[in-house]
Write a protein that holds these residues in place. Sequence first.
Motif, PDB file in Angstrom:
ATOM      1  N   VAL A 129      51.117  81.167 -24.131  1.00 34.71           N
ATOM      2  CA  VAL A 129      50.567  79.827 -24.343  1.00 34.71           C
ATOM      3  C   VAL A 129      49.604  79.804 -25.529  1.00 34.71           C
ATOM      4  CG1 VAL A 129      49.219  77.959 -23.321  1.00 34.71           C
ATOM      5  CG2 VAL A 129      50.870  79.228 -21.914  1.00 34.71           C
ATOM      6  N   GLU A 130      48.616  80.679 -25.513  1.00 36.74           N
ATOM      7  CA  GLU A 130      47.629  80.679 -26.596  1.00 36.74           C
ATOM      8  C   GLU A 130      48.258  81.092 -27.923  1.00 36.74           C
ATOM      9  OE1 GLU A 130      44.339  83.079 -25.457  1.00 36.74           O
ATOM     10  OE2 GLU A 130      43.722  81.756 -23.807  1.00 36.74           O
ATOM     11  N   GLY A 131      49.129  82.075 -27.880  1.00 32.89           N
ATOM     12  CA  GLY A 131      49.778  82.518 -29.107  1.00 32.89           C
ATOM     13  C   GLY A 131      50.658  81.446 -29.712  1.00 32.89           C
ATOM     14  N   ALA A 133      50.261  78.157 -29.348  1.00 30.53           N
ATOM     15  CA  ALA A 133      49.411  77.104 -29.892  1.00 30.53           C
ATOM     16  C   ALA A 133      48.870  77.492 -31.262  1.00 30.53           C
ATOM     17  CB  ALA A 133      48.268  76.805 -28.925  1.00 30.53           C
ATOM     18  N   ALA A 134      48.438  78.740 -31.392  1.00 35.51           N
ATOM     19  CA  ALA A 134      47.852  79.197 -32.652  1.00 35.51           C
ATOM     20  C   ALA A 134      48.906  79.359 -33.741  1.00 35.51           C
ATOM     21  CB  ALA A 134      47.118  80.518 -32.426  1.00 35.51           C
ATOM     22  N   THR A 139      50.124  71.429 -29.342  1.00 36.80           N
ATOM     23  CA  THR A 139      49.514  71.510 -28.019  1.00 36.80           C
ATOM     24  C   THR A 139      50.497  72.172 -27.054  1.00 36.80           C
ATOM     25  OG1 THR A 139      48.260  69.491 -28.442  1.00 36.80           O
ATOM     26  CG2 THR A 139      48.473  70.194 -26.148  1.00 36.80           C
ATOM     27  N   THR A 140      50.058  73.222 -26.412  1.00 34.07           N
ATOM     28  CA  THR A 140      50.962  74.066 -25.633  1.00 34.07           C
ATOM     29  C   THR A 140      50.466  74.221 -24.207  1.00 34.07           C
ATOM     30  OG1 THR A 140      51.439  75.271 -27.671  1.00 34.07           O
ATOM     31  CG2 THR A 140      52.152  76.294 -25.624  1.00 34.07           C
ATOM     32  N   GLN A 141      51.422  74.215 -23.277  1.00 36.84           N
ATOM     33  CA  GLN A 141      51.140  74.421 -21.858  1.00 36.84           C
ATOM     34  C   GLN A 141      52.121  75.466 -21.319  1.00 36.84           C
ATOM     35  OE1 GLN A 141      48.827  72.917 -19.804  1.00 36.84           O
ATOM     36  NE2 GLN A 141      47.921  71.900 -21.593  1.00 36.84           N
TER      37      GLN A 141
END
Length: 469
Positions: A129-131, A133-134, A139-141
């Motif tokens: 998720v974080e990777g 988004a970056a 916007t990622t879930q």
Amino acid sequence: MAAIRLCVLLVWATITAATAQSRVSPDKPSDTLDKEFHRQRREQLRKQLPARSVAVFFAAPVRNRSNDVDHYYHQDPDFYYLTGYTEPNAVLIVYAEPQTINGKQVKELLFVQPNNAQAELWNGKRLGVEGSAATLGITTQPNTAFKSYLDKADLQQVYIKPLPTDVRDDERDNADLYSLVEQFRAKNVKADEKALEIVMGQMREEKTPEEINLLRKAVTISALGQIEVMKAMQPNMSELEVQGLHEFVHNKYGAHHVGYPSIVGAGNNGCVLHYIESGKPSISNNELVLMDVGAEYKGYTADVTRTIPANGKFSPEQKAIYELVLKAQDAGIEQCKVGNDFSAPGQAAQEVIAEGLVKLGIIKNKSEARRYFPHGTSHYIGLDVHDAGTYGPFKANSVITVEPGIYIPDGSPCDKKWWGIGIRIEDDILITDKGWENLSKLAPRTVADIEKAMAQPSALDDFKLPEIK
């Protein structure tokens, strides 16, 4: 033999790397699509959505090869085009207007598979998720949250690319693609499954500078493969060996895959349009070898075909047919102008071939030409080898193929001297406001240039291997 032959090509690759690199090294823009490219594509899509609507895209399914072995994963081209995400089990939602969901305003959401140490041990690192988004700038879930978002927006119309039908249920994972699709269906969402295909075709038809750069590189790599095979070609090589030489060159320059199964057909096999077996163990001295091979570079695929004589010299009959096909291709390429109908290259090529076959005495009247030239000449290339597009009048910055051919299989109702001749010449043409550009012109096209290339030395000359039984 093929494996060691490919190893020897490393010598050739080292010697010629400087020259070839100048041909395939891209100028600006970079040959890596960045998150800004994909963001702009989503904005372009959003502008075409009606008010209070949403577009939903599912990632491609993982496709099984056999038992517990899957095919190499290939992302759905539309999904990649809009996100840059290359993993399975994901969903993209693009809203026409920003929506307030869980107290936050969002205009798009990407649901991805979260990090999982056990799964990554076997199958490689996930973005998570974080990777995501970056890296992707969206916007990622986690995809496990997809169900809770389905009914939280104020919408009147849902657009969806047709749902994949060949998805498998992994009972160990409640957020595999099968589960995501079932969650969508469970909401009884009435979705338009046709509109997005039209919209995405319009978008992908006209290539951006970044896309043209990637296509140039894929095509150049493919052309370099054609050149090296011309130099290395010898009678008694196998079709599989010829295929391996092409694909080694592709790999050398970073094209990890082919855009479609390679077609290498010698003699009568060249008369089979989509011959992919490469099963002939020994190519005869007097046979032609049809090689329809396209490198895929960073998602974008070339589609280049050349036909060469195994012994380096065209026979009179082979030369006559080859030059007729080349004349037809030249006529077709000249029709690649903005505003011309998509069928114009094919019609021009068809007329040339029909007249030529009559003059050669192979057919009695032009209406019989389809027996030996049964296909069209053109399709778009891009993220698919048969890429999305409108197939209407030509637009600037589209890239198409022009590929006439003549195929006279054994047993055809004509003089036997023509039997077993299968010839196709295919080039990748960029259409611009100033005219057309042949992206694959590096690969020799004329009889004289092919015979000249085949007479040049190769790293494989004088290399012998023991036979095995």
